[in-house]
Design a protein around this motif. Structure first.
Motif, mmCIF file in Angstrom:
data_model
loop_
_atom_site.group_PDB
_atom_site.id
_atom_site.type_symbol
_atom_site.label_atom_id
_atom_site.label_comp_id
_atom_site.label_asym_id
_atom_site.label_seq_id
_atom_site.Cartn_x
_atom_site.Cartn_y
_atom_site.Cartn_z
ATOM 1 N N GLU A 106 11.903 15.002 -1.188
ATOM 2 C CA GLU A 106 13.241 14.698 -1.829
ATOM 3 C C GLU A 106 13.217 15.678 -3.318
ATOM 4 O O GLU A 106 14.304 15.742 -3.862
ATOM 5 C CB GLU A 106 13.554 13.334 -2.196
ATOM 6 N N ARG A 107 12.207 15.668 -3.604
ATOM 7 C CA ARG A 107 11.730 16.346 -5.044
ATOM 8 C C ARG A 107 11.840 17.857 -4.754
ATOM 9 O O ARG A 107 11.678 18.630 -5.581
ATOM 10 C CB ARG A 107 10.648 15.933 -5.702
ATOM 11 N N GLY A 108 12.051 18.391 -3.353
ATOM 12 C CA GLY A 108 11.815 19.836 -3.238
ATOM 13 C C GLY A 108 10.573 20.267 -2.782
ATOM 14 O O GLY A 108 10.157 21.365 -2.560
ATOM 15 N N HIS A 109 9.642 19.527 -2.804
ATOM 16 C CA HIS A 109 8.145 19.966 -2.213
ATOM 17 C C HIS A 109 8.173 19.920 -0.892
ATOM 18 O O HIS A 109 7.906 18.820 -0.367
ATOM 19 C CB HIS A 109 7.346 18.860 -2.941
ATOM 20 N N ARG A 110 8.341 21.064 -0.076
ATOM 21 C CA ARG A 110 8.278 21.201 1.312
ATOM 22 C C ARG A 110 6.848 21.530 1.856
ATOM 23 O O ARG A 110 6.670 21.618 2.974
ATOM 24 C CB ARG A 110 9.181 22.282 1.737
ATOM 25 N N VAL A 111 6.137 22.127 1.160
ATOM 26 C CA VAL A 111 4.823 22.683 1.448
ATOM 27 C C VAL A 111 3.947 21.837 0.683
ATOM 28 O O VAL A 111 3.633 21.997 -0.771
ATOM 29 C CB VAL A 111 4.528 23.952 1.339
ATOM 30 N N ARG A 121 0.873 -0.995 -0.028
ATOM 31 C CA ARG A 121 0.065 -0.027 0.101
ATOM 32 C C ARG A 121 1.010 1.153 -0.046
ATOM 33 O O ARG A 121 2.095 1.001 0.151
ATOM 34 C CB ARG A 121 -0.811 0.029 1.170
ATOM 35 N N VAL A 122 0.308 2.244 -0.503
ATOM 36 C CA VAL A 122 1.245 3.670 -0.133
ATOM 37 C C VAL A 122 1.117 3.917 1.298
ATOM 38 O O VAL A 122 0.258 4.056 2.084
ATOM 39 C CB VAL A 122 0.474 4.655 -1.183
ATOM 40 N N ASP A 123 2.532 4.127 1.616
ATOM 41 C CA ASP A 123 2.633 4.764 2.972
ATOM 42 C C ASP A 123 2.830 5.995 3.076
ATOM 43 O O ASP A 123 3.736 6.698 2.279
ATOM 44 C CB ASP A 123 4.254 3.987 3.402
ATOM 45 N N PRO A 124 1.898 6.692 3.897
ATOM 46 C CA PRO A 124 1.999 8.251 3.783
ATOM 47 C C PRO A 124 3.248 8.883 4.019
ATOM 48 O O PRO A 124 3.650 9.759 3.627
ATOM 49 C CB PRO A 124 0.777 8.330 4.944
ATOM 50 N N GLY A 125 4.024 8.204 5.239
ATOM 51 C CA GLY A 125 5.129 8.984 5.583
ATOM 52 C C GLY A 125 6.340 8.936 4.440
ATOM 53 O O GLY A 125 7.085 9.896 4.133
ATOM 54 N N LEU A 126 6.499 7.780 3.931
ATOM 55 C CA LEU A 126 7.239 7.474 2.838
ATOM 56 C C LEU A 126 7.085 8.358 1.518
ATOM 57 O O LEU A 126 7.756 8.984 0.877
ATOM 58 C CB LEU A 126 7.317 6.045 2.317
ATOM 59 N N ALA A 127 5.717 8.697 1.222
ATOM 60 C CA ALA A 127 5.242 9.338 0.179
ATOM 61 C C ALA A 127 5.662 10.906 0.477
ATOM 62 O O ALA A 127 6.095 11.394 -0.633
ATOM 63 C CB ALA A 127 3.681 9.304 0.074
ATOM 64 N N LEU A 128 5.571 11.368 1.732
ATOM 65 C CA LEU A 128 6.022 12.715 1.911
ATOM 66 C C LEU A 128 7.397 12.770 1.827
ATOM 67 O O LEU A 128 7.875 14.083 1.338
ATOM 68 C CB LEU A 128 5.218 13.200 3.384
ATOM 69 N N ARG A 129 8.083 11.901 2.565
ATOM 70 C CA ARG A 129 9.651 12.078 2.069
ATOM 71 C C ARG A 129 10.091 11.925 0.807
ATOM 72 O O ARG A 129 11.129 12.708 0.314
ATOM 73 C CB ARG A 129 10.389 10.554 2.885
ATOM 74 N N ARG A 130 9.490 11.362 -0.372
ATOM 75 C CA ARG A 130 9.973 11.248 -1.445
ATOM 76 C C ARG A 130 9.407 12.427 -2.115
ATOM 77 O O ARG A 130 10.295 13.102 -2.902
ATOM 78 C CB ARG A 130 9.001 10.071 -2.395
#
Length: 249
Positions: A172-177, A160-169
């Motif tokens: 990593e692409r520069g999406h902080r907000v 399944r999509v892991d919410p925490g890992l999705a946000l970390r990814r």
């Protein structure tokens, strides 16, 4: 008692003044923007459109100017016929002047990858803001290859999509907000994981919508506590802004 404040000409102004800086070693700031009726319903006939008032529709479009990425679940993309993010020319120009892309990309969360890859959400995305698809390793390989042809794919999780890992990814692409626009199930996953920093909730002056709440908590999810930061009113529509509060035993 609430005292009336000064009239605000720009509905985005109170939100733009907020300092959104991740704390406690968190990778990004997650703001959720949702609308609900007086009875808590988050949709009418399966869609949010009829629930949203004119002032809410205006703020919904403008709020995206504050985000690095707009995050949304696949069911909402299908139901609401999502397109790419578009901003008024002045808002887009202000982002460019600040060294940011003119518009934030759309990021779609999906395990099944059952999406129309020819839809506006993918076909209309500009090269500098290509739509992202966040899925998991268990996704169907054939559909995964189709997704890679239409979008930039992020794998975040096994079954399944892991919410925490999705946000970390995303970070990593520069999406902080990160601006989450739902749907209720995906928002519930983020809240349960303690990942929502800010909730911007519009209360529409309506009752009798679908029996679907603004957020659906997964089984066994803990309570999440929020603190009210400001209240705005446009006619009979209320705009509430909350930030994550301390956990209360």
């Amino acid at each position: 008692m609430l005292e009336p404040g000064p009239r605000i000409e720009d509905p985005l102004e109170p939100y733009a003044q907020v300092r959104r800086s991740p704390a406690d070693g968190r990778c990004c700031w997650v703001m959720a923007h949702m609308v609900g009726g007086l009875d808590g319903s988050a949709a009418i006939g399966g869609r949010v459109g009829d629930l949203s008032t004119a002032p809410d529709a205006v703020l919904f479009r403008l709020m995206r100017a504050l985000a690095d990425v707009v995050l949304v679940g696949a069911e909402t993309v299908r139901a609401e016929h999502y397109g790419v993010v578009r901003l008024p020319p002045g808002r887009a120009a202000a982002r460019v002047a600040a060294g940011r892309p003119a518009t934030p990309p759309l990021a779609v969360v999906t395990r099944s990858l059952e999406l129309d890859w020819s839809s506006r959400a993918f076909a209309d995305a500009p090269p500098e803001a290509r739509t992202l698809v966040i899925t998991c390793a268990a996704a169907d390989p054939r559909r995964l290859e189709q997704a890679r042809q239409a979008a930039d794919v992020i794998v975040a999780g096994g079954d399944r999509v892991d919410p925490g890992l999705a946000l970390r990814r995303l970070a990593e692409r520069g999406h902080r907000v990160v601006l989450c626009e739902g749907g209720p199930t995906w928002l519930g996953e983020l809240v349960a994981a303690g990942l929502v920093d800010e909730l911007c909730l519009t209360i529409a002056p309506l009752m009798g919508g679908d029996p679907l709440p603004v957020s659906v908590a997964p089984p066994g999810a803990p309570l999440a506590h929020f603190a009210l930061r400001h209240v705005l009113r446009a006619g009979d529509t209320l705009f509430l802004r909350y930030e994550r509060g301390p956990d209360v035993p």
